[in-house]
Design a protein around this motif. Structure first.
Motif, short mmCIF file in Angstrom:
data_model
loop_
_atom_site.label_atom_id
_atom_site.label_comp_id
_atom_site.label_asym_id
_atom_site.label_seq_id
_atom_site.Cartn_x
_atom_site.Cartn_y
_atom_site.Cartn_z
N GLY A 35 44.86 33.40 34.15
CA GLY A 35 45.74 32.51 34.40
C GLY A 35 44.97 31.08 34.99
N LYS A 36 45.86 30.49 35.92
CA LYS A 36 45.35 29.28 36.46
C LYS A 36 44.40 29.57 37.64
N GLY A 37 43.47 28.83 38.07
CA GLY A 37 42.77 28.99 39.04
C GLY A 37 41.99 30.56 39.42
N ASN A 38 42.86 31.17 40.38
CA ASN A 38 42.11 32.57 40.96
C ASN A 38 43.05 33.61 40.34
N SER A 39 43.98 33.18 39.36
CA SER A 39 45.06 34.21 38.90
C SER A 39 44.80 35.07 37.79
N ILE A 40 45.22 36.07 37.65
CA ILE A 40 45.16 37.07 36.22
C ILE A 40 46.29 37.50 36.16
N ASN A 41 47.05 37.47 34.96
CA ASN A 41 48.44 37.70 34.71
C ASN A 41 48.47 38.96 33.89
N VAL A 42 49.29 40.02 34.36
CA VAL A 42 49.38 41.38 33.75
C VAL A 42 50.84 41.50 33.37
N SER A 63 37.82 48.04 38.62
CA SER A 63 36.56 47.53 38.14
C SER A 63 36.05 48.26 37.06
N SER A 64 36.59 49.18 36.65
CA SER A 64 36.31 50.07 35.45
C SER A 64 37.74 50.58 34.87
N THR A 91 45.65 38.18 42.06
CA THR A 91 44.87 36.89 42.63
C THR A 91 43.63 37.79 42.75
N VAL A 92 42.54 37.31 42.37
CA VAL A 92 41.06 37.80 42.64
C VAL A 92 40.12 36.67 43.26
N LYS A 93 38.99 37.14 43.92
CA LYS A 93 38.10 36.02 44.41
C LYS A 93 36.85 35.82 43.70
N ASN A 123 40.52 46.60 27.81
CA ASN A 123 39.62 45.41 27.74
C ASN A 123 39.49 45.07 29.37
N GLY A 124 38.38 44.43 29.72
CA GLY A 124 38.25 43.97 31.15
C GLY A 124 38.77 42.41 30.90
N VAL A 125 39.30 41.73 32.06
CA VAL A 125 39.46 40.55 31.97
C VAL A 125 38.86 39.79 33.25
N HIS A 126 38.67 38.60 33.09
CA HIS A 126 38.03 37.97 34.31
C HIS A 126 38.67 36.64 34.25
#
Length: 301
Positions: A35-42, A63-64, A91-93, A123-126
């Motif tokens: 998503g925007k900034g430090n966000s990942i949408n699930v 992380s795996s 939210t991740v850093k 699949n990993g997302v970053h």
């Protein structure tokens, strides 16, 4: 067949069909995207007719890949949401790859069955690396960020302590170039020359998804940080011969100057740093200063 038996048969099959139409208390079609900034949408799809009443959902991050119950036990529980919720914003850093799983709670217990691509991502997302505003980044007055050794510990380009340099004999450059460099850096007191430590730009601290930035990153990974400065010079020259972006060109020129510096070809290094002096004034001055200091003993011989 009597009418009563016929209706009994229809009722039986209707009840059987209704029983089989009920779904297991599993979410489906799980998907994760930056998503925007430090966000990942699930996001996921909730079952329409679960066989057991769902009380809430648990959202896990790892992380795996999360493919088994064992993987789930090692993942981090990051959220608990109600049974009508079909998404969560994490939210991740950092820019690491992350995997997600969602399981339901029924009858006070977790229904911890894991089905990859159904209720766990495969699949990993970053996070998306933000693009710089080139109108600001490359103005002469732009603030330059110097990346020190302590800032490289979480990146794929680790800090290197350079202990030795190649034995390529430097050439003396002409007086015109020498005077041009001195006019930029000014006069300096005579001190013992010191070698500078590697500088890596912020854009090259993590592996990009592709394009010109990835080509540059690949050169740095396979030659530059391996102390293969001669190979790095050749490959950077080849990259600069292509139609790459202005941002990549400027950084590649600076890395070329560093490679020449570590090959003790200080004449070429000064000329190269002068090419990007208007882009990175403070940084270029530092490397030109050091190159001139290291050239001084040659001129005094």
């Amino acid at each position: 067949m009597t009418k009563r038996r016929f209706f009994s048969t229809v009722l039986f099959f209707s009840l059987l069909l209704a029983a089989h139409s009920k779904e297991r208390p599993l979410v489906s079609d799980i998907n994760a995207f930056p998503g925007k900034g430090n966000s990942i949408n699930v996001a996921w799809t909730i079952p329409k007719n679960p066989e057991q009443k769902i009380q809430r959902y648990y959202v896990y991050r790892s992380s795996s890949p999360i493919g088994t119950y064992y993987d789930l036990s090692n993942a981090s529980l990051i959220a608990t949401v109600d049974s009508s919720t079909a998404g969560y914003v994490d939210t991740v850093k950092n820019y690491n790859d992350y995997y997600y799983a969602v399981i339901a709670q029924v009858n006070g217990q977790k229904y911890d069955i894991i089905l990859p691509s159904i209720n766990s991502t495969v699949n990993g997302v970053h996070l998306i690396i933000p693009e710089k505003d080139h109108s600001l980044s490359y103005s002469p007055s732009a603030k330059e960020k110097l990346i020190g050794p302590d800032e490289l510990r979480d990146t794929p380009l680790p800090f290197l302590n350079f202990a030795g340099y190649t034995k390529k004999k430097p050439r003396l450059f002409n007086l015109e170039v020498k005077n041009a460099a001195k006019s930029l850096v000014g006069s300096k007191k005579k001190e013992d020359p010191k070698y500078l430590e590697i500088h890596v730009f912020e854009e090259d601290l993590v592996s990009p998804d592709g394009g010109d930035d990835f080509l540059l990153f690949d050169i740095l990974k396979n030659t530059f940080i391996q102390k293969k400065y001669g190979e790095a010079s050749d490959q950077l020259q080849s990259l600069l011969g292509t139609r790459c972006s202005i941002s990549v060109q400027n950084r590649a020129v600076f890395y070329l100057g560093e490679s020449q510096y570590y090959c003790k070809d200080y004449e070429s290094a000064v000329k190269t740093f002068l090419r990007v002096y208007d882009i990175y004034p403070a940084l270029s001055k530092k490397w030109i200063d050091s190159s001139l200091d290291l050239l001084t003993p040659i001129y005094n011989q």
